[in-house]
Motif scaffolding. Structure first.
Motif, PDB file in Angstrom:
ATOM      1  N   TYR A  22       0.627  -1.204   0.139  1.00  0.00           N
ATOM      2  CA  TYR A  22      -0.219  -0.442   0.289  1.00  0.00           C
ATOM      3  C   TYR A  22       0.556   1.409  -0.222  1.00  0.00           C
ATOM      4  O   TYR A  22       1.845   1.870   0.808  1.00  0.00           O
ATOM      5  CB  TYR A  22      -0.659   0.074   1.028  1.00  0.00           C
ATOM      6  CG  TYR A  22      -1.986  -0.714   1.287  1.00  0.00           C
ATOM      7  CD1 TYR A  22      -3.437  -0.518   0.741  1.00  0.00           C
ATOM      8  CD2 TYR A  22      -2.564  -2.107   1.766  1.00  0.00           C
ATOM      9  CE1 TYR A  22      -4.504  -1.030   0.458  1.00  0.00           C
ATOM     10  CE2 TYR A  22      -3.439  -2.323   1.601  1.00  0.00           C
ATOM     11  CZ  TYR A  22      -4.570  -1.972   0.726  1.00  0.00           C
ATOM     12  OH  TYR A  22      -6.000  -2.939   1.039  1.00  0.00           O
ATOM     13  N   VAL A  23       0.633   2.024  -0.548  1.00  0.00           N
ATOM     14  CA  VAL A  23       0.743   3.736  -0.735  1.00  0.00           C
ATOM     15  C   VAL A  23      -0.170   4.928  -1.172  1.00  0.00           C
ATOM     16  O   VAL A  23      -0.394   4.683  -1.474  1.00  0.00           O
ATOM     17  CB  VAL A  23       2.251   4.074  -2.232  1.00  0.00           C
ATOM     18  CG1 VAL A  23       2.152   5.261  -2.033  1.00  0.00           C
ATOM     19  CG2 VAL A  23       2.816   2.605  -2.043  1.00  0.00           C
ATOM     20  N   PRO A  24       0.337   6.084   0.020  1.00  0.00           N
ATOM     21  CA  PRO A  24      -0.887   6.615   0.287  1.00  0.00           C
ATOM     22  C   PRO A  24      -0.807   7.263  -1.273  1.00  0.00           C
ATOM     23  O   PRO A  24       0.125   8.344  -1.404  1.00  0.00           O
ATOM     24  CB  PRO A  24      -0.593   7.315   1.268  1.00  0.00           C
ATOM     25  CG  PRO A  24       0.336   6.517   2.572  1.00  0.00           C
ATOM     26  CD  PRO A  24       1.140   5.355   1.235  1.00  0.00           C
ATOM     27  N   GLY A  25      -1.790   7.352  -1.028  1.00  0.00           N
ATOM     28  CA  GLY A  25      -2.188   8.887  -2.689  1.00  0.00           C
ATOM     29  C   GLY A  25      -1.560   9.861  -2.284  1.00  0.00           C
ATOM     30  O   GLY A  25      -1.441  10.556  -3.515  1.00  0.00           O
ATOM     31  N   PRO A  53      -9.646  16.064   4.056  1.00  0.00           N
ATOM     32  CA  PRO A  53      -8.681  17.155   3.239  1.00  0.00           C
ATOM     33  C   PRO A  53      -8.334  16.841   2.047  1.00  0.00           C
ATOM     34  O   PRO A  53      -7.912  18.053   1.075  1.00  0.00           O
ATOM     35  CB  PRO A  53      -8.131  18.036   4.214  1.00  0.00           C
ATOM     36  CG  PRO A  53      -8.832  17.892   5.769  1.00  0.00           C
ATOM     37  CD  PRO A  53      -8.964  15.928   5.358  1.00  0.00           C
ATOM     38  N   ALA A  54      -7.283  15.939   1.775  1.00  0.00           N
ATOM     39  CA  ALA A  54      -6.541  15.390   1.151  1.00  0.00           C
ATOM     40  C   ALA A  54      -6.864  14.628  -0.031  1.00  0.00           C
ATOM     41  O   ALA A  54      -6.443  14.295  -1.723  1.00  0.00           O
ATOM     42  CB  ALA A  54      -5.172  14.740   1.670  1.00  0.00           C
ATOM     43  N   THR A  57      -6.632  16.135  -3.568  1.00  0.00           N
ATOM     44  CA  THR A  57      -5.364  16.497  -4.126  1.00  0.00           C
ATOM     45  C   THR A  57      -4.486  15.071  -3.997  1.00  0.00           C
ATOM     46  O   THR A  57      -3.734  13.911  -5.304  1.00  0.00           O
ATOM     47  CB  THR A  57      -4.124  16.254  -2.839  1.00  0.00           C
ATOM     48  OG1 THR A  57      -4.847  18.230  -2.879  1.00  0.00           O
ATOM     49  CG2 THR A  57      -3.176  16.844  -3.471  1.00  0.00           C
ATOM     50  N   ALA A  58      -5.075  13.624  -3.557  1.00  0.00           N
ATOM     51  CA  ALA A  58      -4.359  12.198  -3.440  1.00  0.00           C
ATOM     52  C   ALA A  58      -4.668  11.872  -5.066  1.00  0.00           C
ATOM     53  O   ALA A  58      -4.557  11.161  -5.719  1.00  0.00           O
ATOM     54  CB  ALA A  58      -5.140  10.993  -2.934  1.00  0.00           C
ATOM     55  N   ARG A  59      -6.474  12.036  -5.351  1.00  0.00           N
ATOM     56  CA  ARG A  59      -6.718  11.224  -6.701  1.00  0.00           C
ATOM     57  C   ARG A  59      -6.299  12.287  -7.720  1.00  0.00           C
ATOM     58  O   ARG A  59      -5.724  11.288  -8.791  1.00  0.00           O
ATOM     59  CB  ARG A  59      -8.079  11.701  -6.349  1.00  0.00           C
ATOM     60  CG  ARG A  59      -9.388  11.113  -7.865  1.00  0.00           C
ATOM     61  CD  ARG A  59     -10.653  11.738  -8.404  1.00  0.00           C
ATOM     62  NE  ARG A  59     -11.012  11.442  -6.535  1.00  0.00           N
ATOM     63  CZ  ARG A  59     -11.531  12.517  -6.082  1.00  0.00           C
ATOM     64  NH1 ARG A  59     -11.418  13.548  -6.077  1.00  0.00           N
ATOM     65  NH2 ARG A  59     -11.789  11.683  -4.698  1.00  0.00           N
ATOM     66  N   HIS A  60      -6.181  13.364  -8.053  1.00  0.00           N
ATOM     67  CA  HIS A  60      -4.843  14.080  -8.968  1.00  0.00           C
ATOM     68  C   HIS A  60      -3.680  13.429  -9.455  1.00  0.00           C
ATOM     69  O   HIS A  60      -3.104  12.924  -9.932  1.00  0.00           O
ATOM     70  CB  HIS A  60      -4.973  15.325  -8.658  1.00  0.00           C
ATOM     71  CG  HIS A  60      -4.518  16.472  -9.591  1.00  0.00           C
ATOM     72  ND1 HIS A  60      -4.652  16.334 -10.891  1.00  0.00           N
ATOM     73  CD2 HIS A  60      -2.780  16.418  -8.968  1.00  0.00           C
ATOM     74  CE1 HIS A  60      -3.651  16.884 -12.013  1.00  0.00           C
ATOM     75  NE2 HIS A  60      -2.054  16.818 -10.355  1.00  0.00           N
ATOM     76  N   ASN A  61      -2.757  12.910  -7.534  1.00  0.00           N
ATOM     77  CA  ASN A  61      -1.726  12.223  -7.988  1.00  0.00           C
ATOM     78  C   ASN A  61      -2.137  11.318  -8.455  1.00  0.00           C
ATOM     79  O   ASN A  61      -1.196  10.494  -9.594  1.00  0.00           O
ATOM     80  CB  ASN A  61      -1.098  12.348  -6.426  1.00  0.00           C
ATOM     81  CG  ASN A  61      -0.923  13.715  -5.923  1.00  0.00           C
ATOM     82  OD1 ASN A  61      -1.124  14.676  -6.522  1.00  0.00           O
ATOM     83  ND2 ASN A  61      -1.025  12.967  -3.947  1.00  0.00           N
ATOM     84  N   VAL A  62      -2.984   9.840  -8.792  1.00  0.00           N
ATOM     85  CA  VAL A  62      -3.148   8.990  -8.581  1.00  0.00           C
ATOM     86  C   VAL A  62      -3.231   9.433 -10.016  1.00  0.00           C
ATOM     87  O   VAL A  62      -2.523   7.900 -10.790  1.00  0.00           O
ATOM     88  CB  VAL A  62      -3.671   8.261  -7.846  1.00  0.00           C
ATOM     89  CG1 VAL A  62      -4.022   6.529  -8.815  1.00  0.00           C
ATOM     90  CG2 VAL A  62      -3.077   8.008  -6.991  1.00  0.00           C
ATOM     91  N   VAL A  63      -4.122   9.929 -10.637  1.00  0.00           N
ATOM     92  CA  VAL A  63      -4.443   9.544 -11.922  1.00  0.00           C
ATOM     93  C   VAL A  63      -2.821  10.144 -12.851  1.00  0.00           C
ATOM     94  O   VAL A  63      -2.921   9.379 -13.824  1.00  0.00           O
ATOM     95  CB  VAL A  63      -4.986  11.116 -12.616  1.00  0.00           C
ATOM     96  CG1 VAL A  63      -5.755  11.112 -13.601  1.00  0.00           C
ATOM     97  CG2 VAL A  63      -6.613  10.367 -11.562  1.00  0.00           C
TER      98      VAL A  63
END
Length: 301
Positions: A22-25, A53-54, A57-63
Motif C-alpha cells: 500500500y502507498v498513500p495517494g 481534506p487531501a 489531491t490524492a486522486r489527482h496524484n494517482v491519475v
C-alpha cells in the motif's frame, strides 16, 4: 495501460501475487519507490491512508501517475491497483469517474472497500467496464456473510478481508480470532474459482517475527500472499509464502512417482517409503513446484 483482464489471461492462470504494498495517494514521492520495492503489486490508496481534506489531491496524484505509467507487462513493472473510497459515497463516486476517464491507462485492478453485497460490485463494474478487475474488501459481518455471493459476481477477481473494521465490529482480539473469518473467505474464493485470498496488512511494522508467524498461520488456512504497509514487510511476506526446500523435494518426489506410474499404467501410485498418493495430492505437488519455480525457491540437493 491495459489491465490484466484486457490482456486475455485469466487471473487464476497468471503468476500469483505474493506481496502487495500500500502507498498513500497523497504521497506521490513514494510511488516510484514502491514500484521498485520488490512487491508484486502496488496499491495506490485513496481511502484509509488519506485524510478527508487531501482526498482530491490524492486522486489527482494517482491519475497523473497512472497516465504516465509503463504498460502492464513491461519488464520489472509490478501490477498497479487503486483502492478507491467506498463507491456509494461522494469521494468514491469521484474516484470512479476519474479512473473511468483514464481509458487504457486505467489501473490493473480496483480494490473496493466496504463491500457488503454483489450490488456493490455491480456499481463499480458498470462504471469501469469489464477491462478493469474488481477486488472486493469485506469489512463487515454482512460482507462476510455474503462472501460467496460477492465472489460469484462475474466482475470480481479477488476477495480480501478488512480485518481492522471487522475487529472493531466483532470485538475480536488476537490473531487467532480471525481464523474462522479467514476460512469463510478461503471457501468462498475456492467455490467461485477465484485465487486464494491474500491476508490483510500486519500493522506492527517493527514485528517482523510476528508477521512471519501470522503469514504461516494464514498459509495453513489456505490463504496466499499478504498486503504490506511498509517496504520492509515485503521480503518477510515473500519468504513466508515461498515453499521451503523440504516441501519442494517432497513435491518433486510425488510428481516423479506420478509420471512413472502413468508410464507404467499403474492405477495406484506409491512412494518409495510406502505412502500412496492420488490425483489431488499430485495436483497439489505440481502447484508447489510451479510456485517454487516462480518465486525462485532453492532447489533441493
Amino acid at each position: 495501460m491495459t489491465s490484466g483482464s484486457a490482456a486475455g489471461t485469466p487471473a487464476a492462470a497468471r503468476p500469483p501475487l505474493v506481496a502487495w504494498l500500500y502507498v498513500p495517494g497523497d504521497r506521490p514521492d513514494r510511488f516510484a519507490k514502491a514500484l521498485a520495492s520488490g512487491a508484486d503489486a502496488v496499491i495506490l490508496d485513496l481511502e484509509d491512508a488519506v485524510l478527508a481534506p487531501a482526498k482530491d489531491t490524492a486522486r489527482h496524484n494517482v491519475v497523473e501517475f497512472l497516465a504516465g505509467l509503463d504498460p502492464a507487462g513491461a519488464p520489472g513493472r509490478p501490477r498497479v491497483h487503486v483502492r478507491i473510497n467506498p463507491p456509494r459515497g461522494e469521494h468514491g463516486a469521484r474516484d470512479l469517474d476519474a479512473l473511468a476517464a483514464l481509458g487504457a491507462a486505467a489501473p490493473d485492478a480496483v480494490r473496493v472497500p466496504k463491500v457488503e453485497t454483489p450490488d456493490d460490485a455491480d456499481l463499480v463494474a458498470a462504471r469501469l467496464g469489464a477491462a478493469t478487475e474488481v477486488h472486493c474488501l469485506l469489512e463487515s459481518a454482512l460482507g462476510v456473510e455474503n462472501a460467496a455471493a460477492v465472489a460469484a459476481h462475474p466482475a470480481v477477481r479477488a476477495l480480501a478481508l478488512g480485518e481492522a473494521d471487522l475487529a472493531a465490529q466483532l470485538r475480536l482480539r488476537g490473531d487467532a480470532a480471525y481464523t474462522w473469518l479467514r476460512a469463510r473467505v478461503v471457501l468462498a474464493c475456492a467455490a467461485a474459482g477465484l485465487p486464494a485470498p491474500a491476508m490483510a496488512a500486519y500493522v506492527d511494522v517493527a514485528d517482523t517475527e510476528g508477521l512471519h508467524a501470522s503469514c504461516l498461520a494464514g498459509r495453513d488456512l489456505g490463504m496466499f500472499g499478504r498486503t504490506a504497509i511498509h517496504p520492509r514487510q515485503v521480503e518477510v511476506i515473500r519468504r513466508a509464502f515461498t515453499p521451503d526446500a523440504r516441501e519442494v523435494a517432497r513435491a518433486r518426489e510425488i510428481a516423479a512417482a506420478a509420471e512413472q506410474g502413468a508410464a507404467d499404467g499403474a492405477g495406484a501410485i506409491a512412494l518409495p517409503d510406502g505412502r500412496f498418493i492420488d490425483a489431488p495430492i499430485v495436483e497439489s505437488a505440481l502447484r508447489t513446484i510451479a510456485l517454487a519455480d516462480h518465486l525462485g525457491a532453492p532447489r533441493p540437493h
